[in-house]
Design a protein around this motif. Structure first.
Motif, PDB file in Angstrom:
ATOM      1  N   ARG A  10       0.829  -1.190   0.000  1.00 15.26           N
ATOM      2  CA  ARG A  10       0.000   0.000   0.000  1.00 15.26           C
ATOM      3  C   ARG A  10       0.867   1.245   0.000  1.00 15.26           C
ATOM      4  O   ARG A  10       0.631   2.209  -0.706  1.00 15.26           O
ATOM      5  N   ARG A  11       1.912   1.203   0.817  1.00 15.28           N
ATOM      6  CA  ARG A  11       2.773   2.379   0.917  1.00 15.28           C
ATOM      7  C   ARG A  11       3.521   2.618  -0.384  1.00 15.28           C
ATOM      8  O   ARG A  11       3.727   3.739  -0.804  1.00 15.28           O
ATOM      9  N   LEU A  82     -10.506   2.520  12.372  1.00 15.90           N
ATOM     10  CA  LEU A  82     -11.576   3.513  12.512  1.00 15.90           C
ATOM     11  C   LEU A  82     -11.758   4.234  11.179  1.00 15.90           C
ATOM     12  O   LEU A  82     -11.325   5.370  11.021  1.00 15.90           O
ATOM     13  N   ASN A 146      -7.961   8.488   2.926  1.00 22.19           N
ATOM     14  CA  ASN A 146      -7.130   8.712   1.746  1.00 22.19           C
ATOM     15  C   ASN A 146      -7.929   8.877   0.469  1.00 22.19           C
ATOM     16  O   ASN A 146      -7.359   8.932  -0.608  1.00 22.19           O
TER      17      ASN A 146
ATOM     18  N   ALA B 134       6.840   7.987   6.804  1.00 23.53           N
ATOM     19  CA  ALA B 134       5.485   7.425   6.725  1.00 23.53           C
ATOM     20  C   ALA B 134       5.460   6.116   5.945  1.00 23.53           C
ATOM     21  O   ALA B 134       4.560   5.296   6.139  1.00 23.53           O
ATOM     22  N   ALA B 135       6.407   5.903   5.052  1.00 23.13           N
ATOM     23  CA  ALA B 135       6.433   4.646   4.300  1.00 23.13           C
ATOM     24  C   ALA B 135       7.025   3.520   5.143  1.00 23.13           C
ATOM     25  O   ALA B 135       6.553   2.386   5.095  1.00 23.13           O
ATOM     26  N   ALA B 136       8.052   3.831   5.915  1.00 23.30           N
ATOM     27  CA  ALA B 136       8.694   2.820   6.759  1.00 23.30           C
ATOM     28  C   ALA B 136       7.958   2.643   8.081  1.00 23.30           C
ATOM     29  O   ALA B 136       8.254   1.691   8.817  1.00 23.30           O
ATOM     30  N   CYS B 137       7.027   3.544   8.407  1.00 18.86           N
ATOM     31  CA  CYS B 137       6.360   3.546   9.726  1.00 18.86           C
ATOM     32  C   CYS B 137       7.415   3.527  10.833  1.00 18.86           C
ATOM     33  O   CYS B 137       7.333   2.717  11.778  1.00 18.86           O
ATOM     34  N   PRO B 168       1.431  -2.187  18.608  1.00 18.92           N
ATOM     35  CA  PRO B 168       1.724  -2.642  17.253  1.00 18.92           C
ATOM     36  C   PRO B 168       2.624  -1.702  16.464  1.00 18.92           C
ATOM     37  O   PRO B 168       2.737  -1.833  15.256  1.00 18.92           O
ATOM     38  N   PHE B 170       4.086   2.095  15.024  1.00 21.42           N
ATOM     39  CA  PHE B 170       3.459   3.273  14.451  1.00 21.42           C
ATOM     40  C   PHE B 170       2.523   2.835  13.325  1.00 21.42           C
ATOM     41  O   PHE B 170       2.914   2.091  12.430  1.00 21.42           O
ATOM     42  N   ILE B 171       1.291   3.299  13.391  1.00 20.66           N
ATOM     43  CA  ILE B 171       0.291   2.989  12.370  1.00 20.66           C
ATOM     44  C   ILE B 171       0.086   4.269  11.575  1.00 20.66           C
ATOM     45  O   ILE B 171      -0.373   5.282  12.122  1.00 20.66           O
ATOM     46  N   VAL B 172       0.447   4.239  10.311  1.00 17.41           N
ATOM     47  CA  VAL B 172       0.451   5.465   9.508  1.00 17.41           C
ATOM     48  C   VAL B 172      -0.390   5.243   8.247  1.00 17.41           C
ATOM     49  O   VAL B 172       0.141   4.911   7.190  1.00 17.41           O
ATOM     50  N   PRO B 173      -1.710   5.420   8.362  1.00 18.92           N
ATOM     51  CA  PRO B 173      -2.567   5.118   7.212  1.00 18.92           C
ATOM     52  C   PRO B 173      -2.460   6.124   6.073  1.00 18.92           C
ATOM     53  O   PRO B 173      -2.736   5.780   4.930  1.00 18.92           O
ATOM     54  N   SER B 174      -2.122   7.370   6.373  1.00 21.09           N
ATOM     55  CA  SER B 174      -2.045   8.383   5.310  1.00 21.09           C
ATOM     56  C   SER B 174      -0.704   9.099   5.434  1.00 21.09           C
ATOM     57  O   SER B 174      -0.007   8.945   6.434  1.00 21.09           O
ATOM     58  N   PRO B 175      -0.323   9.857   4.435  1.00 23.12           N
ATOM     59  CA  PRO B 175       1.056  10.376   4.435  1.00 23.12           C
ATOM     60  C   PRO B 175       1.269  11.550   5.395  1.00 23.12           C
ATOM     61  O   PRO B 175       1.732  12.628   4.995  1.00 23.12           O
ATOM     62  N   GLY B 193      -2.464   6.436  13.527  1.00 22.64           N
ATOM     63  CA  GLY B 193      -3.417   5.329  13.454  1.00 22.64           C
ATOM     64  C   GLY B 193      -3.876   4.846  14.817  1.00 22.64           C
ATOM     65  O   GLY B 193      -4.816   4.061  14.918  1.00 22.64           O
ATOM     66  N   ARG B 195      -4.304   7.331  17.123  1.00 20.67           N
ATOM     67  CA  ARG B 195      -4.872   8.604  17.600  1.00 20.67           C
ATOM     68  C   ARG B 195      -4.247   9.012  18.927  1.00 20.67           C
ATOM     69  O   ARG B 195      -4.919   9.308  19.915  1.00 20.67           O
ATOM     70  N   CYS B 223      -9.680   8.718  11.301  1.00 22.17           N
ATOM     71  CA  CYS B 223      -8.892   7.489  11.317  1.00 22.17           C
ATOM     72  C   CYS B 223      -7.481   7.725  11.801  1.00 22.17           C
ATOM     73  O   CYS B 223      -6.865   6.835  12.396  1.00 22.17           O
ATOM     74  N   CYS B 224      -6.952   8.946  11.518  1.00 20.17           N
ATOM     75  CA  CYS B 224      -5.504   9.091  11.694  1.00 20.17           C
ATOM     76  C   CYS B 224      -5.129  10.536  11.974  1.00 20.17           C
ATOM     77  O   CYS B 224      -4.971  11.314  11.050  1.00 20.17           O
TER      78      CYS B 224
END
Ligand code: SF4
Ligand code: SF4
Ligand code: SF4
Lengths: 193, 308
Positions: A10-11, A82, A146, B134-137, B168, B170-175, B193, B195, B223-224
């Protein structure tokens, strides 16, 4: 520690800005589409980058329910626990939110399915038979996430009318004819006709 | 053809959540600086409270009064910027960091740490630089000279049994993934992710966290979030969110202290609201859609701040 494979992919997609959308049945409808488009070789499609989710797609199609449905670009999705394309605005999570009831879902027709995948990640899929193309979830996903949910004319349903009645009512000028062999305008993909 | 109608249940409405109790808004906008950049992406405050803005293959420098004081061209497309106390300016492209002298001379370009990589946050202390990817979290920890010292991924060490040792990761759903230097050797990392804001040692040992998912003003919405954060003098922390664009100040232990700017202060689609504080506690907020950096100062009528 290495990243989960799905997350990495995804990333990677996020980085490249490219994606593939979950369009079940695209290949299976090719023959139908070919027959319907014999006249001009083009079909109607809406540009998700222009669409403002006004609601007209749900109510202006000659078909009821509309030929427009929401599709999901999995590669853009954050697989969020969420997701506010799934939960309504103001939803406050509690310990039970992993199995939400219908009252905790944003979609009025219950067309979005939520499934745990791994860790804190969930997959969201569309039950196209229930979706009416209202665009409410597109708004939620666009505002908080997104923008991986977006509307498309589904060509296993569309009659390819000479004059699309939604196109005539679209306030965003999002409709245009596209080549029948590239019938979808997927967000992030360079499919511009 | 007669058109059909959608019922009210199909309406998407955030207006209720965009309203904020005016008594909580302790700041007001006192100035705005036009960046002159098409896509400003990151801001930082440096020595003498100078303001640095990165974007469009440039770093623009402004005095604390907002007057233009420099314009440096960069070879890369900068996404974020940080300034060390001694004045070295660090600028990050998606995949690497470059160091500039205080006069704008580029000194070094560091090797990319990860692949794929999307650096979205930078922080600099005396001798240490942190880049959130953000890509590597993960947060890359560098020496001031660019030597990679470590990778902080927010996951507990295998031996750590504590329930809240990091979870778990760092949860990084968006950039959007930001990092800031807090007081006394504390690293602040936004874990969007989850919050929440997480506190680490520079070596990546998890110390604590605060923050909860909520549309209420005390929480982080959507979400983030938060997307950005920065430390204020005295240990307070300023955060920004997307979805409901809002900027808030939290006490060091995570209690909401003030609203700086409510959603009504921004375009509904505003995102990427990078934040930076100066030595007087004034808060600069990058507003990319307006292409401005907006200065928020505490209202004279605001209640006295609780001592940390
Ligand atoms: S009519 Fe146009 S703007 Fe309205 S939902 Fe359809 S494509 Fe979007
Ligand atoms: S909210 Fe509207 S567009 Fe989204 S899945 Fe439900 S019916 Fe379809
Ligand atoms: S072409 Fe006809 S069937 Fe297809 S979306 Fe437009 S109105 Fe509906």
């Amino acid at each position: 520690m290495s990243e989960p494979k799905k997350q990495l992919s995804r990333r990677e997609m996020l980085r490249r800005g490219a994606l593939g959308a979950g369009l079940a049945g695209v290949a299976g409808t090719a023959a139908v589409l070919a027959a319907r488009t014999a006249r001009s070789g083009t079909v109607w499609q809406l540009d998700p980058e222009k669409c403002i989710q006004c609601g007209n797609c749900a109510v202006n199609c000659v078909l009821d329910p509309s030929a427009v449905r929401v599709v999901h670009a999995f590669a853009l999705c954050g697989y969020c626990d969420l997701c506010f394309g799934y939960f309504p605005p103001g939803f406050e999570p509690d310990d039970e939110f992993e199995t939400p009831g219908a009252e905790s879902q944003l979609c009025p027709t219950g067309a979005i399915l939520r499934r745990w995948t791994e860790g804190p990640h969930f997959e969201y899929t569309i039950d196209e038979a229930l979706c009416i193309g209202c665009g409410k979830c597109v708004k939620g996903c666009g505002a908080f996430g997104n923008g991986s949910l977006f509307l498309q004319v589904r060509h296993n349903r569309c009659l390819n009318c000479n004059e699309c009645s939604i196109a005539a009512a679209c306030p965003a000028g999002a409709y245009r004819r596209v080549p029948a062999d590239h019938p979808y305008l997927l967000k992030g993909e360079d499919q511009k006709a | 053809m007669a058109s059909r109608k959608l019922g009210p249940e199909f309406t998407y409405d955030l207006s209720e959540f965009r309203r904020v109790d005016p008594d909580l808004i302790h700041y007001e906008q006192s100035a705005a600086v036009g960046t002159g950049l098409k896509e400003p992406r990151g801001i930082a405050v440096g020595p003498e409270d100078r303001l640095y803005v990165a974007g469009d293959r440039a770093v623009r420098v402004f005095g604390s009064d907002g007057r233009a004081a420099g314009d440096w061209a960069t070879q890369m497309d900068p996404r974020c910027v940080a300034v060390a106390p001694a004045g070295t300016v660090y600028v990050a492209a998606a995949d690497h960091v470059e160091a500039f002298a205080a006069d704008g001379r580029r000194e070094t370009a560091w090797k990319p740490a990860g692949q794929p990589s999307l650096i979205t946050g930078l922080a600099a202390a005396d001798g240490d630089v942190f880049a959130s990817d953000a890509a590597a979290c993960a947060v890359w920890h560098y020496s001031a000279a660019g030597e990679l010292l470590g990778r902080i991924d927010g996951r507990p060490a295998p031996a750590a049994a504590a329930k809240d040792a990091g979870g778990p990761g760092f949860i990084v759903p968006s950039p959007y993934f930001d990092v800031a230097v807090g007081p006394a050797g504390v690293l602040l990392v936004a874990n969007p992710g989850r919050r929440r804001v997480e506190l680490y040692t520079y070596d990546g040992i998890f110390k604590s966290s605060w923050g909860a998912a909520s549309f209420k003003i005390e929480g982080f919405c959507g979400c983030c979030n938060p997307t950005h954060l920065s430390a204020l003098p005295g240990g307070r922390i300023v955060t920004s969110e997307k979805g409901l664009p809002r900027v808030k100040v939290y006490a060091p232990e995570g209690r909401l202290a003030s609203v700086v700017a409510p959603p009504a202060a921004f375009d509904e689609a505003a995102a990427g609201l990078d934040v930076a504080a100066d030595s007087a506690g004034r808060i600069w907020v990058l507003d990319p859609l307006a292409r401005q950096v907006r200065l928020f100062t505490r209202k004279k009528t605001a209640p006295a701040e609780a001592k940390p």
